[in-house]
Design an enzyme around this catalytic site. Structure first.
Site, mmCIF file in Angstrom:
data_model
loop_
_atom_site.group_PDB
_atom_site.id
_atom_site.type_symbol
_atom_site.label_atom_id
_atom_site.label_comp_id
_atom_site.label_asym_id
_atom_site.label_seq_id
_atom_site.Cartn_x
_atom_site.Cartn_y
_atom_site.Cartn_z
ATOM 1 C CG HIS A 99 31.968 35.449 32.843
ATOM 2 N ND1 HIS A 99 30.905 36.303 32.717
ATOM 3 C CD2 HIS A 99 31.511 34.244 32.393
ATOM 4 C CE1 HIS A 99 29.863 35.658 32.205
ATOM 5 N NE2 HIS A 99 30.210 34.411 32.003
ATOM 6 C CG ASP A 122 28.250 39.580 32.329
ATOM 7 O OD1 ASP A 122 28.411 40.525 33.107
ATOM 8 O OD2 ASP A 122 29.177 38.831 31.966
ATOM 9 C CG HIS A 124 30.791 43.758 32.414
ATOM 10 N ND1 HIS A 124 30.487 43.238 33.657
ATOM 11 C CD2 HIS A 124 31.276 45.004 32.626
ATOM 12 C CE1 HIS A 124 30.784 44.129 34.589
ATOM 13 N NE2 HIS A 124 31.268 45.210 34.000
ATOM 14 C CG ASP A 126 32.278 39.151 29.900
ATOM 15 O OD1 ASP A 126 32.761 40.204 30.355
ATOM 16 O OD2 ASP A 126 31.674 38.334 30.603
ATOM 17 C CG HIS A 139 37.227 39.168 34.148
ATOM 18 N ND1 HIS A 139 36.515 39.492 35.293
ATOM 19 C CD2 HIS A 139 37.772 40.334 33.724
ATOM 20 C CE1 HIS A 139 36.633 40.780 35.542
ATOM 21 N NE2 HIS A 139 37.389 41.314 34.609
ATOM 22 C CG ASP A 226 29.294 38.172 35.735
ATOM 23 O OD1 ASP A 226 29.201 38.513 36.924
ATOM 24 O OD2 ASP A 226 30.283 38.461 35.020
ATOM 25 C CG ASP A 228 29.108 41.602 36.661
ATOM 26 O OD1 ASP A 228 28.263 41.415 35.771
ATOM 27 O OD2 ASP A 228 30.335 41.584 36.427
ATOM 28 C CD GLU A 271 33.815 37.661 37.427
ATOM 29 O OE1 GLU A 271 34.297 38.099 38.494
ATOM 30 O OE2 GLU A 271 34.479 37.556 36.360
#
Length: 299
Positions: A99, A122, A124, A126, A139, A226, A228, A271
């Protein structure tokens, strides 16, 4: 959404510590990304992959960031390519890679808009910096960098900062936020739909709110997807899986609603790690989500 699409592969795994995500662009192509988009009657031009310099892992003495010079170099190249494709009136589709490539994506895109919106799909936020990051992995920093927060060598990439305003960001699917990220979200008033909101409100209501919010304030919207963000039972081939994520069906609905909104002006998928995957399941899932975003319908 523009009918002409330029696909740019960024096979970079230098923004984090687990190898394999550099094979993401190949996995997505193998899963039929080009064919899927062509079947929806788009003119798609595959520009191939950016060449990535892969030395042994380095740690910047000043900032403690891993592979800083290589990440900067790759993102500068990406920013230039994205900028050139937008000037040709083509829609940028960027496939990674980890990412950290969003730093280059947003640098090349944002200069073409006064109020670029960003949907960060996402697990996360980030939103880490060298001071708040537990790992030094870049990332985990691209959204903070794009807000102009962090190491100046990253925030000033492509000669300007910030790339995006906090009020023009919507994070969807967050369920793993570090303390420094939570503080930054509160300080900047960033709109976040965690899994709590998605479970309580339902994905349809979340997307309706997000679309309405961005439609009011922005002149273009970049979608950063992303993998994830999805639950690892459905998308196992990611480097930083977090249990309790969005389902495949919820994600299709989100993409379908974004397609109907006609808000999205650029798109990146990141990712995908085929080494950790099961028979390219995650890349195949990602291609299905691409199809929904680009208008694929059952009827």
């Amino acid at each position: 959404m523009k009918n002409k699409i330029s696909l740019i592969g960024v096979p970079m795994d230098l923004g984090q510590s687990r190898r394999g995500v550099d094979m993401g662009p190949s996995a997505l192509r193998y899963a039929g990304a080009i064919e899927k988009i062509e079947s929806l009657e788009y003119d798609i031009h595959d520009l191939g992959d950016i060449a990535i310099n892969r030395p042994a892992t380095t740690v910047d003495k000043e900032s403690n960031l891993k592979n800083l010079e290589q990440v900067i170099e790759a993102n500068e190249t990406l920013a230039r390519m994205v900028d050139e494709e937008i000037q040709k009136d083509r829609f940028p589709l960027i496939v990674g890679g980890d990412h950290s490539i969003a730093i280059g994506s947003l640098a090349g895109i944002s200069k073409h808009y006064k109020n670029l919106g960003v949907i960060w799909y996402d697990a996360h936020g980030d939103l880490n910096t060298s001071e708040t990051s537990p790992s030094g992995n870049i990332h985990g920093m691209p959204l903070a960098v794009s807000l102009g927060i962090g190491d100046e060598r990253l925030t000033n990439l492509f000669g300007y900062a910030p790339k995006v305003k906090p009020e023009n960001i919507v994070i969807i699917g967050a369920r793993s936020l570090d303390p420094g990220e939570r503080e930054l979200i509160r300080e900047k008033g960033i709109k976040v739909y965690t899994m709590h909101e998605i479970d309580r409100m339902g994905m349809s209501a979340v997307m309706e709110e997000a679309i309405h919010y961005l439609k009011e304030n922005t002149d273009g919207v970049h979608l950063s997807l992303d993998l994830d963000g999805l639950d690892p039972t459905e998308a196992p081939g990611v480097g930083t899986p977090v249990l309790g994520g969005m389902t495949y069906r919820e994600s299709h609905l989100a993409m379908e609603m974004l397609s109907d909104s006609e808000l999205i002006t650029s798109f990146e998928v990141v990712e995908v790690n085929p080494i950790l995957d099961e028979k390219n399941k995650t890349a195949t899932l990602a291609v299905g989500l691409m199809g929904s975003l680009f208008g694929e319908k059952l009827k």
